[in-house]
Design a protein around this motif. Structure first.
Motif, PDB file in Angstrom:
ATOM      1  N   LEU A   1       0.813  -1.524  -0.193  1.00  0.00           N
ATOM      2  CA  LEU A   1       0.004   0.370  -0.069  1.00  0.00           C
ATOM      3  C   LEU A   1       1.343   1.361  -0.524  1.00  0.00           C
ATOM      4  CD1 LEU A   1      -2.717  -0.827   2.060  1.00  0.00           C
ATOM      5  CD2 LEU A   1      -3.044  -0.264  -0.037  1.00  0.00           C
ATOM      6  N   ASP A   2       1.884   1.256   1.161  1.00  0.00           N
ATOM      7  CA  ASP A   2       2.795   2.286   1.061  1.00  0.00           C
ATOM      8  C   ASP A   2       3.109   3.261  -0.178  1.00  0.00           C
ATOM      9  OD1 ASP A   2       4.576   0.119   1.094  1.00  0.00           O
ATOM     10  OD2 ASP A   2       5.594   2.005   2.625  1.00  0.00           O
ATOM     11  N   GLU A   3       4.223   1.294  -1.285  1.00  0.00           N
ATOM     12  CA  GLU A   3       4.493   1.442  -2.544  1.00  0.00           C
ATOM     13  C   GLU A   3       2.755   2.112  -3.279  1.00  0.00           C
ATOM     14  OE1 GLU A   3       7.444  -0.836  -5.716  1.00  0.00           O
ATOM     15  OE2 GLU A   3       6.634  -2.008  -3.757  1.00  0.00           O
ATOM     16  N   LYS A   4       2.267   2.004  -3.190  1.00  0.00           N
ATOM     17  CA  LYS A   4       1.177   2.203  -4.425  1.00  0.00           C
ATOM     18  C   LYS A   4       0.805   3.571  -3.975  1.00  0.00           C
ATOM     19  CE  LYS A   4      -3.763   0.856  -4.723  1.00  0.00           C
ATOM     20  NZ  LYS A   4      -4.990   0.577  -4.110  1.00  0.00           N
ATOM     21  N   GLU A   5       1.089   4.342  -3.411  1.00  0.00           N
ATOM     22  CA  GLU A   5       0.962   5.711  -3.351  1.00  0.00           C
ATOM     23  C   GLU A   5       1.521   6.249  -3.568  1.00  0.00           C
ATOM     24  OE1 GLU A   5      -2.689   6.615  -2.467  1.00  0.00           O
ATOM     25  OE2 GLU A   5      -2.674   5.071  -1.766  1.00  0.00           O
ATOM     26  N   MET A   6       2.657   6.230  -3.224  1.00  0.00           N
ATOM     27  CA  MET A   6       3.670   6.747  -3.883  1.00  0.00           C
ATOM     28  C   MET A   6       3.886   6.213  -6.002  1.00  0.00           C
ATOM     29  SD  MET A   6       7.424   6.162  -5.797  1.00  0.00           S
ATOM     30  CE  MET A   6       7.433   4.439  -4.788  1.00  0.00           C
ATOM     31  N   LEU A   7       3.576   5.416  -6.536  1.00  0.00           N
ATOM     32  CA  LEU A   7       3.349   4.695  -7.782  1.00  0.00           C
ATOM     33  C   LEU A   7       2.019   5.785  -8.264  1.00  0.00           C
ATOM     34  CD1 LEU A   7       4.301   1.488  -7.640  1.00  0.00           C
ATOM     35  CD2 LEU A   7       5.535   3.497  -8.832  1.00  0.00           C
ATOM     36  N   LEU A   8       1.356   5.727  -7.237  1.00  0.00           N
ATOM     37  CA  LEU A   8       0.270   6.292  -7.780  1.00  0.00           C
ATOM     38  C   LEU A   8       0.196   8.006  -8.668  1.00  0.00           C
ATOM     39  CD1 LEU A   8      -2.678   4.645  -6.140  1.00  0.00           C
ATOM     40  CD2 LEU A   8      -2.131   4.660  -8.748  1.00  0.00           C
ATOM     41  N   GLN A   9       1.181   8.491  -7.606  1.00  0.00           N
ATOM     42  CA  GLN A   9       1.365   9.977  -7.636  1.00  0.00           C
ATOM     43  C   GLN A   9       2.876  10.170  -7.975  1.00  0.00           C
ATOM     44  OE1 GLN A   9       1.758  11.770  -3.569  1.00  0.00           O
ATOM     45  NE2 GLN A   9       0.127  10.800  -2.513  1.00  0.00           N
ATOM     46  N   ALA A  10       3.315   9.655  -8.879  1.00  0.00           N
ATOM     47  CA  ALA A  10       4.963   9.594  -8.642  1.00  0.00           C
ATOM     48  C   ALA A  10       4.725   9.594 -10.832  1.00  0.00           C
ATOM     49  CB  ALA A  10       5.851   8.733  -8.945  1.00  0.00           C
TER      50      ALA A  10
ATOM     51  N   PRO B   1       0.609   9.276 -12.613  1.00  0.00           N
ATOM     52  CA  PRO B   1      -0.509   8.624 -13.302  1.00  0.00           C
ATOM     53  C   PRO B   1      -1.194   8.022 -14.258  1.00  0.00           C
ATOM     54  CG  PRO B   1      -0.429  10.988 -12.676  1.00  0.00           C
ATOM     55  CD  PRO B   1       1.561  10.249 -12.525  1.00  0.00           C
ATOM     56  N   ASP B   2       0.029   8.400 -15.448  1.00  0.00           N
ATOM     57  CA  ASP B   2       0.176   8.078 -16.561  1.00  0.00           C
ATOM     58  C   ASP B   2      -0.224   6.556 -16.866  1.00  0.00           C
ATOM     59  OD1 ASP B   2       2.588   8.767 -16.011  1.00  0.00           O
ATOM     60  OD2 ASP B   2       2.724   8.222 -18.366  1.00  0.00           O
ATOM     61  N   LEU B   3       0.421   5.706 -15.952  1.00  0.00           N
ATOM     62  CA  LEU B   3       0.715   4.227 -16.156  1.00  0.00           C
ATOM     63  C   LEU B   3      -0.311   4.015 -14.836  1.00  0.00           C
ATOM     64  CD1 LEU B   3       4.834   3.736 -15.737  1.00  0.00           C
ATOM     65  CD2 LEU B   3       2.947   4.299 -18.135  1.00  0.00           C
ATOM     66  N   TYR B   4      -0.113   4.170 -13.467  1.00  0.00           N
ATOM     67  CA  TYR B   4      -0.902   3.569 -12.675  1.00  0.00           C
ATOM     68  C   TYR B   4      -2.196   4.606 -12.246  1.00  0.00           C
ATOM     69  CZ  TYR B   4       4.051   1.847 -12.375  1.00  0.00           C
ATOM     70  OH  TYR B   4       5.235   1.347 -12.796  1.00  0.00           O
ATOM     71  N   PHE B   5      -2.900   3.913 -11.036  1.00  0.00           N
ATOM     72  CA  PHE B   5      -4.783   4.289 -11.183  1.00  0.00           C
ATOM     73  C   PHE B   5      -5.353   3.531 -10.714  1.00  0.00           C
ATOM     74  CE2 PHE B   5      -5.535   2.538 -15.140  1.00  0.00           C
ATOM     75  CZ  PHE B   5      -6.923   1.827 -14.957  1.00  0.00           C
ATOM     76  N   GLU B   6      -6.697   3.994  -9.852  1.00  0.00           N
ATOM     77  CA  GLU B   6      -7.343   2.962  -9.315  1.00  0.00           C
ATOM     78  C   GLU B   6      -9.026   3.545  -9.117  1.00  0.00           C
ATOM     79  OE1 GLU B   6      -6.298   2.544  -4.746  1.00  0.00           O
ATOM     80  OE2 GLU B   6      -6.142   4.839  -4.371  1.00  0.00           O
ATOM     81  N   THR B   7      -9.351   2.166  -9.754  1.00  0.00           N
ATOM     82  CA  THR B   7     -10.882   2.785  -8.764  1.00  0.00           C
ATOM     83  C   THR B   7     -11.595   2.846  -7.819  1.00  0.00           C
ATOM     84  OG1 THR B   7     -10.946   0.626  -9.288  1.00  0.00           O
ATOM     85  CG2 THR B   7     -10.782   1.742 -11.494  1.00  0.00           C
TER      86      THR B   7
ATOM     87  N   ARG C   1      -8.911   1.178  -4.027  1.00  0.00           N
ATOM     88  CA  ARG C   1      -9.007   1.441  -2.720  1.00  0.00           C
ATOM     89  C   ARG C   1      -8.856   0.820  -1.358  1.00  0.00           C
ATOM     90  NH1 ARG C   1     -11.991   6.609  -4.298  1.00  0.00           N
ATOM     91  NH2 ARG C   1     -10.584   7.078  -6.301  1.00  0.00           N
ATOM     92  N   GLY C   2      -7.694   1.199  -0.977  1.00  0.00           N
ATOM     93  CA  GLY C   2      -7.232   0.324   0.315  1.00  0.00           C
ATOM     94  C   GLY C   2      -6.938  -1.236  -0.066  1.00  0.00           C
ATOM     95  N   TRP C   3      -6.699  -1.495  -1.112  1.00  0.00           N
ATOM     96  CA  TRP C   3      -6.090  -2.548  -1.162  1.00  0.00           C
ATOM     97  C   TRP C   3      -4.966  -2.778  -2.039  1.00  0.00           C
ATOM     98  CZ3 TRP C   3      -8.498  -6.935  -0.045  1.00  0.00           C
ATOM     99  CH2 TRP C   3      -8.440  -8.559  -0.388  1.00  0.00           C
ATOM    100  N   PRO C   4      -3.660  -4.142  -2.072  1.00  0.00           N
ATOM    101  CA  PRO C   4      -2.641  -3.855  -2.092  1.00  0.00           C
ATOM    102  C   PRO C   4      -2.068  -4.177  -3.801  1.00  0.00           C
ATOM    103  CG  PRO C   4      -3.708  -5.997  -1.108  1.00  0.00           C
ATOM    104  CD  PRO C   4      -4.418  -4.800  -0.587  1.00  0.00           C
ATOM    105  N   ALA C   5      -3.245  -3.787  -3.959  1.00  0.00           N
ATOM    106  CA  ALA C   5      -3.308  -3.255  -5.910  1.00  0.00           C
ATOM    107  C   ALA C   5      -3.688  -2.738  -6.299  1.00  0.00           C
ATOM    108  CB  ALA C   5      -4.305  -4.637  -6.067  1.00  0.00           C
ATOM    109  N   MET C   6      -2.681  -2.225  -7.744  1.00  0.00           N
ATOM    110  CA  MET C   6      -2.912  -1.613  -8.495  1.00  0.00           C
ATOM    111  C   MET C   6      -3.310  -1.732  -9.584  1.00  0.00           C
ATOM    112  SD  MET C   6       0.302   0.199  -8.398  1.00  0.00           S
ATOM    113  CE  MET C   6       1.916  -0.887  -8.994  1.00  0.00           C
ATOM    114  N   LEU C   7      -4.232  -0.938 -10.786  1.00  0.00           N
ATOM    115  CA  LEU C   7      -4.554  -0.809 -11.845  1.00  0.00           C
ATOM    116  C   LEU C   7      -3.265  -0.285 -12.484  1.00  0.00           C
ATOM    117  CD1 LEU C   7      -7.830  -0.196 -11.708  1.00  0.00           C
ATOM    118  CD2 LEU C   7      -6.935  -2.274 -11.505  1.00  0.00           C
ATOM    119  N   VAL C   8      -2.650  -0.721 -13.976  1.00  0.00           N
ATOM    120  CA  VAL C   8      -1.831  -0.218 -14.770  1.00  0.00           C
ATOM    121  C   VAL C   8      -2.221  -0.789 -15.673  1.00  0.00           C
ATOM    122  CG1 VAL C   8       1.041  -1.140 -15.808  1.00  0.00           C
ATOM    123  CG2 VAL C   8      -0.006  -2.034 -12.803  1.00  0.00           C
ATOM    124  N   ARG C   9      -1.900   0.704 -16.545  1.00  0.00           N
ATOM    125  CA  ARG C   9      -1.703   0.247 -18.192  1.00  0.00           C
ATOM    126  C   ARG C   9      -0.934   0.246 -18.710  1.00  0.00           C
ATOM    127  NH1 ARG C   9      -3.240   5.917 -16.005  1.00  0.00           N
ATOM    128  NH2 ARG C   9      -5.503   6.132 -16.250  1.00  0.00           N
TER     129      ARG C   9
END
Length: 115
Positions: A55-64, A66-72, A76-84
């Motif tokens: 989760l901590d890495e996810k938050e960093m990647l989502l901010q760094a 956003p063209d690659l990583y996002f969430e719906t 949210r709050g789950w240790p998984a992220m969406l990747v283009r």
């Protein structure tokens, strides 16, 4: 009609090449990669893959990146992220899958891989 998930799954398989004990499977009805029965990534749709991440890495990647990583809201709050999947570079995707594999692999297998 659903778009073909094959190209996205092929990218996952290429990016995970060399990781020990990776098996092709399904997870939530779509193609997935697992290590000893535990999923670490799967295809969500033709453009998107789900990758497990701390989760901590996810938050960093989502901010760094956003063209690659996002969430719906569902993720949210789950240790998984969406990747283009078609936007991410091969080496970055391989790195993300290695990190996800390490998170899900049994500790002894992960130590063996990293050792």
């Amino acid at each position: 009609m659903a778009r073909d998930l094959g190209p996205a799954f092929e990218r996952l398989k290429r990016a995970a090449a060399g990781l020990p004990e990776v098996e092709e499977s399904t997870w939530y009805g779509t193609p997935a990669l697992k290590v000893r029965g535990k999923g670490f990534c799967r295809v969500k749709d033709a453009e998107t893959v789900v990758v497990m991440v701390a989760l901590d890495e996810k938050e960093m990647l989502l901010q760094a990146a956003p063209d690659l990583y996002f969430e719906t809201p569902h993720y949210r709050g789950w240790p998984a992220m969406l990747v283009r999947v078609h936007a991410i570079a091969d080496d970055e995707l391989a790195h993300r899958l290695r990190r996800a594999w390490l998170q899900k692999a049994p500790k002894a297998l992960a130590r063996q891989r990293e050792g």
